[in-house]
Design an enzyme around this catalytic site. Structure first.
Site, PDB file in Angstrom:
ATOM      1  N   ASN A 118      -0.720  -5.699   2.148  1.00  0.00           N
ATOM      2  CA  ASN A 118      -1.395  -4.346   2.360  1.00  0.00           C
ATOM      3  C   ASN A 118      -0.164  -3.452   2.899  1.00  0.00           C
ATOM      4  O   ASN A 118       0.943  -3.956   3.120  1.00  0.00           O
ATOM      5  CB  ASN A 118      -2.150  -4.801   3.809  1.00  0.00           C
ATOM      6  CG  ASN A 118      -3.182  -5.520   3.530  1.00  0.00           C
ATOM      7  OD1 ASN A 118      -3.870  -5.753   2.318  1.00  0.00           O
ATOM      8  ND2 ASN A 118      -3.838  -6.480   4.606  1.00  0.00           N
ATOM      9  N   VAL A 119      -0.701  -1.990   2.765  1.00  0.00           N
ATOM     10  CA  VAL A 119       0.439  -1.031   3.113  1.00  0.00           C
ATOM     11  C   VAL A 119       0.127  -0.264   4.340  1.00  0.00           C
ATOM     12  O   VAL A 119       0.784   0.800   4.374  1.00  0.00           O
ATOM     13  CB  VAL A 119       0.535   0.040   1.731  1.00  0.00           C
ATOM     14  CG1 VAL A 119       0.875  -0.874   0.414  1.00  0.00           C
ATOM     15  CG2 VAL A 119      -0.910   0.613   1.578  1.00  0.00           C
ATOM     16  N   HIS A 135       3.943  -4.759  -1.134  1.00  0.00           N
ATOM     17  CA  HIS A 135       3.507  -3.813  -1.852  1.00  0.00           C
ATOM     18  C   HIS A 135       4.162  -2.429  -1.032  1.00  0.00           C
ATOM     19  O   HIS A 135       3.688  -1.375  -1.547  1.00  0.00           O
ATOM     20  CB  HIS A 135       2.290  -3.569  -2.315  1.00  0.00           C
ATOM     21  CG  HIS A 135       1.814  -4.330  -3.135  1.00  0.00           C
ATOM     22  ND1 HIS A 135       0.365  -5.035  -3.091  1.00  0.00           N
ATOM     23  CD2 HIS A 135       2.234  -5.460  -4.061  1.00  0.00           C
ATOM     24  CE1 HIS A 135       0.143  -5.966  -3.979  1.00  0.00           C
ATOM     25  NE2 HIS A 135       1.515  -6.166  -4.411  1.00  0.00           N
ATOM     26  N   CYS A 146      16.999  10.983  -5.664  1.00  0.00           N
ATOM     27  CA  CYS A 146      18.319  10.547  -4.781  1.00  0.00           C
ATOM     28  C   CYS A 146      17.918   8.955  -4.126  1.00  0.00           C
ATOM     29  O   CYS A 146      19.049   8.597  -3.609  1.00  0.00           O
ATOM     30  CB  CYS A 146      18.790  11.489  -3.964  1.00  0.00           C
ATOM     31  SG  CYS A 146      17.668  12.089  -2.609  1.00  0.00           S
ATOM     32  N   CYS A 197      17.541  16.656  -2.286  1.00  0.00           N
ATOM     33  CA  CYS A 197      17.920  17.119  -3.566  1.00  0.00           C
ATOM     34  C   CYS A 197      16.906  17.846  -4.068  1.00  0.00           C
ATOM     35  O   CYS A 197      17.072  18.258  -5.359  1.00  0.00           O
ATOM     36  CB  CYS A 197      18.143  15.792  -4.514  1.00  0.00           C
ATOM     37  SG  CYS A 197      16.699  14.836  -4.567  1.00  0.00           S
ATOM     38  N   GLY A 234      -8.076 -12.891   3.412  1.00  0.00           N
ATOM     39  CA  GLY A 234      -8.375 -11.701   3.053  1.00  0.00           C
ATOM     40  C   GLY A 234      -8.105 -10.989   1.804  1.00  0.00           C
ATOM     41  O   GLY A 234      -7.782  -9.806   1.579  1.00  0.00           O
ATOM     42  N   SER A 235      -7.888 -11.901   0.806  1.00  0.00           N
ATOM     43  CA  SER A 235      -7.185 -11.189  -0.618  1.00  0.00           C
ATOM     44  C   SER A 235      -8.200 -11.888  -1.824  1.00  0.00           C
ATOM     45  O   SER A 235      -8.384 -13.088  -1.945  1.00  0.00           O
ATOM     46  CB  SER A 235      -5.826 -11.904  -0.733  1.00  0.00           C
ATOM     47  OG  SER A 235      -5.351 -11.233  -2.228  1.00  0.00           O
ATOM     48  N   LEU A 278     -13.160 -12.521   8.878  1.00  0.00           N
ATOM     49  CA  LEU A 278     -11.653 -13.142   9.183  1.00  0.00           C
ATOM     50  C   LEU A 278     -11.339 -13.029  10.702  1.00  0.00           C
ATOM     51  O   LEU A 278     -10.867 -14.040  11.351  1.00  0.00           O
ATOM     52  CB  LEU A 278     -10.764 -12.081   8.288  1.00  0.00           C
ATOM     53  CG  LEU A 278     -10.571 -12.832   6.896  1.00  0.00           C
ATOM     54  CD1 LEU A 278     -11.598 -12.436   6.017  1.00  0.00           C
ATOM     55  CD2 LEU A 278      -9.062 -12.522   6.458  1.00  0.00           C
TER      56      LEU A 278
END
Length: 293
Positions: A118-119, A135, A146, A197, A234-235, A278
């Site tokens: 998860n992100v 991830h 940069c 940059c 949970g995947s 869950l």
């Protein structure tokens, strides 16, 4: 993150009674030194939709790929407009009972490591500060020119300055935090460049079609190698970036257990397979193990 077709679950995996299976996971955790791999299903109770569940966004659309994002200024405008509109829902999300239970198990020494696909940063928010974000995380931004990193909060302030009162709070959110937007809103959106940059800014997450950094993958394999067993939470394991750790554990003779609502691509490797919500299931496990002599 290439997606391969998901096979049908094996008969053995599909016939484990939930109560018996949950007890099996409890016995596995009681033996300590269990590595945990989590996916989007753990965060749905925090209001963040998953990709592949009954209402998952992959049923409606394919997420932005790395190749599309880097090749097209228009694609980047579309991504950042949608992501900016939905970022608040991710930033305001809070850990649920499942995240808190995982942290209790980690604190009590039953879980040796946490790897998350998860992100959303919710493991860290729950106190599992050493959870490895396989991830990446939506709370960070990286410059493709940069390499400078900055916070998403800083970018959010800059985008609000560039785009005024731009908001669309009515559209449904997706697992990566973005929303569906009318073309007219996207066309008028102004994208921020790197302060240092002037380069292209990208969320510090692994896009579809992009590879997880090799040092991070090696570290995760080391965590699995150092564990006695692997527990998947949970995947669906539909992408190889997560499935490889299940296969690796199984090849090493380590027990694999899966707690997920629905079938997964790793079911054939699991000694225990349970389909339950869950949050309640993990809370029951954590409370039962804490009360055990």
């Amino acid at each position: 993150m290439p997606v391969d077709p998901m096979p049908e679950p094996t008969e053995a995996a599909a016939t484990v009674p939930p109560d018996e299976g949950l007890a099996g996971i409890g016995r596995l955790l009681a033996g300590r030194d269990v590595a945990v791999l989590t996916g989007a299903g753990l965060s749905t109770e925090s209001g963040i939709p998953d990709y592949r569940g009954p209402t998952g966004s992959l049923r409606r659309r394919t997420p932005m790929t790395y190749q599309e994002f880097t090749a097209s200024a228009e694609a980047r405008r579309r991504y950042w407009a949608r992501s900016h509109a939905g970022w608040r829902s991710i930033a305001l999300a809070r850990p649920n009972a499942g995240h808190r239970a995982v942290q209790e198990l980690r604190r009590d020494g039953l879980v040796s490591a946490v790897i998350t696909q998860n992100v959303d940063g919710l493991h860290h928010a729950a106190g599992t500060l050493d959870a490895v974000e396989l991830h990446g995380g939506l709370d960070r931004v990286v410059c493709l020119g940069c390499g400078r990193t900055s916070t998403r909060e800083d970018l959010d302030r800059r985008l609000r300055e560039l785009n005024g009162a731009f908001r669309d709070e009515s559209s449904p959110r997706n697992a990566d935090g973005d929303v569906e937007l009318p073309d007219a809103l996207v066309a008028s959106f102004r994208v921020a460049a790197c302060r240092a940059c002037g380069g292209i800014l990208k969320p510090d997450v692994v896009f579809f079609g992009e590879s997880v950094p090799k040092p991070r993958v090696r570290h995760c394999f080391e965590l699995v190698d150092g564990a006695r067993a692997l527990l998947v939470l949970g995947s669906s394991l539909a992408v190889m970036s997560g499935l490889r750790f299940v296969r690796h554990a199984a090849r090493a003779g380590k027990p694999v257990a899966i707690l997920n609502q629905g079938s997964t691509r790793g079911d054939a490797y699991a000694a225990v397979r349970v389909s339950l919500p869950l949050g309640p299931a993990l809370t029951e496990l954590a409370e039962g193990l804490a009360a055990a002599p």
